[in-house]
Design an enzyme around this catalytic site. Structure first.
Site, PDB file in Angstrom:
ATOM      1  N   TYR A  45      14.559 -11.406 -25.055  1.00 54.37           N
ATOM      2  CA  TYR A  45      15.384 -10.394 -24.406  1.00 54.37           C
ATOM      3  C   TYR A  45      16.399  -9.776 -25.356  1.00 54.37           C
ATOM      4  O   TYR A  45      16.676  -8.574 -25.281  1.00 54.37           O
ATOM      5  CB  TYR A  45      16.124 -10.985 -23.201  1.00 54.37           C
ATOM      6  CG  TYR A  45      15.239 -11.602 -22.142  1.00 54.37           C
ATOM      7  CD1 TYR A  45      13.881 -11.266 -22.037  1.00 54.37           C
ATOM      8  CD2 TYR A  45      15.741 -12.529 -21.236  1.00 54.37           C
ATOM      9  CE1 TYR A  45      13.086 -11.829 -21.072  1.00 54.37           C
ATOM     10  CE2 TYR A  45      14.953 -13.100 -20.265  1.00 54.37           C
ATOM     11  CZ  TYR A  45      13.611 -12.753 -20.185  1.00 54.37           C
ATOM     12  OH  TYR A  45      12.818 -13.319 -19.230  1.00 54.37           O
TER      13      TYR A  45
ATOM     14  N   ASP B 299      13.443 -15.831  -7.724  1.00 53.40           N
ATOM     15  CA  ASP B 299      13.292 -14.670  -8.607  1.00 53.40           C
ATOM     16  C   ASP B 299      13.246 -15.123 -10.058  1.00 53.40           C
ATOM     17  O   ASP B 299      12.358 -14.721 -10.819  1.00 53.40           O
ATOM     18  CB  ASP B 299      14.460 -13.708  -8.371  1.00 53.40           C
ATOM     19  CG  ASP B 299      14.413 -12.490  -9.288  1.00 53.40           C
ATOM     20  OD1 ASP B 299      13.304 -12.109  -9.721  1.00 53.40           O
ATOM     21  OD2 ASP B 299      15.479 -11.912  -9.571  1.00 53.40           O
TER      22      ASP B 299
ATOM     23  N   ASP C  60       0.802  -1.228   0.000  1.00 54.12           N
ATOM     24  CA  ASP C  60       0.000   0.000   0.000  1.00 54.12           C
ATOM     25  C   ASP C  60       0.832   1.274   0.000  1.00 54.12           C
ATOM     26  O   ASP C  60       0.276   2.367  -0.019  1.00 54.12           O
ATOM     27  CB  ASP C  60      -0.948   0.004   1.215  1.00 54.12           C
ATOM     28  CG  ASP C  60      -2.089  -0.989   1.062  1.00 54.12           C
ATOM     29  OD1 ASP C  60      -2.349  -1.409  -0.084  1.00 54.12           O
ATOM     30  OD2 ASP C  60      -2.702  -1.360   2.085  1.00 54.12           O
TER      31      ASP C  60
ATOM     32  N   ASN D  59      14.809 -31.474 -14.910  1.00 56.67           N
ATOM     33  CA  ASN D  59      13.921 -30.334 -14.718  1.00 56.67           C
ATOM     34  C   ASN D  59      14.731 -29.048 -14.578  1.00 56.67           C
ATOM     35  O   ASN D  59      14.367 -28.003 -15.133  1.00 56.67           O
ATOM     36  CB  ASN D  59      13.043 -30.553 -13.480  1.00 56.67           C
ATOM     37  CG  ASN D  59      11.943 -29.510 -13.361  1.00 56.67           C
ATOM     38  OD1 ASN D  59      11.351 -29.069 -14.353  1.00 56.67           O
ATOM     39  ND2 ASN D  59      11.660 -29.101 -12.136  1.00 56.67           N
TER      40      ASN D  59
ATOM     41  N   HIS E 180      20.176  -1.207  -9.555  1.00 55.53           N
ATOM     42  CA  HIS E 180      18.829  -1.030  -9.011  1.00 55.53           C
ATOM     43  C   HIS E 180      18.716  -1.577  -7.593  1.00 55.53           C
ATOM     44  O   HIS E 180      17.847  -1.163  -6.822  1.00 55.53           O
ATOM     45  CB  HIS E 180      17.786  -1.684  -9.932  1.00 55.53           C
ATOM     46  CG  HIS E 180      17.785  -3.190  -9.906  1.00 55.53           C
ATOM     47  ND1 HIS E 180      18.547  -3.950 -10.762  1.00 55.53           N
ATOM     48  CD2 HIS E 180      17.113  -4.070  -9.119  1.00 55.53           C
ATOM     49  CE1 HIS E 180      18.336  -5.223 -10.517  1.00 55.53           C
ATOM     50  NE2 HIS E 180      17.481  -5.327  -9.520  1.00 55.53           N
TER      51      HIS E 180
ATOM     52  N   TYR F 214      10.038 -15.041 -12.941  1.00 53.38           N
ATOM     53  CA  TYR F 214      10.031 -14.294 -14.195  1.00 53.38           C
ATOM     54  C   TYR F 214      10.193 -15.208 -15.409  1.00 53.38           C
ATOM     55  O   TYR F 214       9.717 -14.864 -16.497  1.00 53.38           O
ATOM     56  CB  TYR F 214      11.028 -13.134 -14.180  1.00 53.38           C
ATOM     57  CG  TYR F 214      12.488 -13.400 -14.417  1.00 53.38           C
ATOM     58  CD1 TYR F 214      12.973 -13.737 -15.673  1.00 53.38           C
ATOM     59  CD2 TYR F 214      13.409 -13.214 -13.387  1.00 53.38           C
ATOM     60  CE1 TYR F 214      14.327 -13.924 -15.892  1.00 53.38           C
ATOM     61  CE2 TYR F 214      14.764 -13.392 -13.602  1.00 53.38           C
ATOM     62  CZ  TYR F 214      15.218 -13.752 -14.856  1.00 53.38           C
ATOM     63  OH  TYR F 214      16.562 -13.930 -15.076  1.00 53.38           O
TER      64      TYR F 214
END
Length: 363
Positions: free
Chosen positions: A295, A232, A25, A279, A130, A236
């Site tokens: 990309y 992460d 929030d 996998n 970043h 993505y």
């Protein structure tokens, strides 16, 4: 405040901890709604319009899921001196996964990989990343929300270290023009070399944080510097393939179920059984496919170069208040105030459209 359940297109219903709701929030997190996950690639793949907002929530969900699975398996493990994972540490993993991309600029990696280097000064020893902005925003968030009913001061530092490893924070690369000091380059003696080898004999990589020395497996969940297998990437990879319309065979939920904390020498690290090798191979092949088809798509790269040129030309005029004098004399002063939100949606639309609309003529 109670926990909330949201429906994610990739992972289905996700339950969010009350502390995560408070973070979501905040303005710092809400701005992620307007940061495109794949930069200018959406101009090549029209479906790739997803944002850092949903990726951050997905990463938080996977971090919690993997943490709970490891916690359960460690509790059943009959091994002396085994590490444990507390409920508070799982909450820290959830918050770190949620906040790990707070510092991204407009068009995500375009900002830090293409735009920022154009303004790097010769004497700068370290490029802007970043993650640095993420830690600054995280400090700002915790100054403005109530968190001490769930966490303590040391937990906040732990969350920061999960996002950016302490070794990475302290690492200092010399610039090209800087000459190393001869005194600092004094070679260690033979005894010192022997001691260093003995210390690192059972250590896969050097650690400076006390918790990382005791529980290195926790630092392999969100940003795994050891083998690059982390939640992460799991989010993505799955999210980008879904939005790009690309097929992939990797099943991260299977990897979560089969993950174990195993002792390697004197340390405990996240490991996978041999049955999971194929996998995990599919995971790295998915990464290769995404780089090859999306990309590093030549048209997408051309688009991002145009957007970067637009940012460079607008750099002297697009300023935040309170730089009021230059702000008022800027040739873009007729635009709405929201346009000056350097990380907002209007900046992407207003500044870059003149460059982007000429793509048909170029290609």
């Amino acid at each position: 405040m109670e926990a909330k359940i949201i429906n994610d297109p990739i992972w289905g219903p996700i339950e969010l901890h009350p502390l995560c709701i408070r973070i979501i929030d905040t303005p710092q997190f809400q701005r992620l709604r307007y940061i495109k996950q794949l930069g200018g690639i959406s101009l090549v793949y029209p479906g790739a319009c997803h944002c850092r907002f949903e990726h951050s929530i997905g990463t938080s969900y996977l971090a919690r899921s993997l943490g709970l699975e490891l916690q359960k398996n460690l509790a059943m493990l009959d091994e002396p001196n085994k590490p444990d994972i507390t409920d508070k540490e799982i909450l820290c993993l959830e918050v770190a996964g949620l906040c790990h991309d707070l510092g991204h600029g407009p068009f995500s990696h375009l900002f830090d990989q293409l735009f920022i280097p154009k303004f790097k000064k010769p004497g700068d020893q370290k490029a802007w990343e970043h993650e640095d902005a993420t830690l600054n925003m995280l400090n700002s968030i915790f100054k403005n929300i109530t968190w001490n009913d769930y966490l303590e001061d040391e937990d906040i530092e732990f969350i920061k270290n999960l996002i950016k490893n302490p070794d990475e924070k302290e690492q200092k690369k010399p610039s090209l023009n800087e000459k190393p000091d001869e005194k600092e380059q004094k070679k260690p003696s033979l005894n010192e070399k022997t001691d260093e080898k003995e210390q690192k004999k059972h250590c896969l990589y050097e650690k400076t944080d006390e918790k990382e020395q005791k529980k290195p497996s926790l630092y392999e969940i969100i940003a795994n510097g050891l083998n690059k297998i982390d939640v992460d990437k799991w989010d993505y990879f799955s999210r980008d393939c879904h939005m790009l319309g690309l097929h992939h065979n990797f099943q991260c939920k299977r990897s979560i179920k089969l993950a174990r904390v195993v002792k390697h020498g004197k340390e405990w690290h996240i490991s996978y059984p041999k049955s999971e090798y194929y996998n995990l191979f599919d995971m790295f092949y998915t990464r290769y496919t995404l780089y090859r088809q999306a990309y590093h798509h030549p048209v997408a790269k051309a688009v991002e170069m145009m957007i970067t040129d637009a940012f460079v030309k607008a750099n002297k005029c697009l300023l935040f208040p309170p730089n009021k004098q230059r702000y008022q004399t800027c040739y873009l002063k007729h635009l709405s105030k929201n346009t000056y939100d350097f990380f907002g949606r209007k900046l992407e639309v207003e500044i870059c459209w003149d460059c982007i609309k000429n793509l048909a003529r170029v290609f």
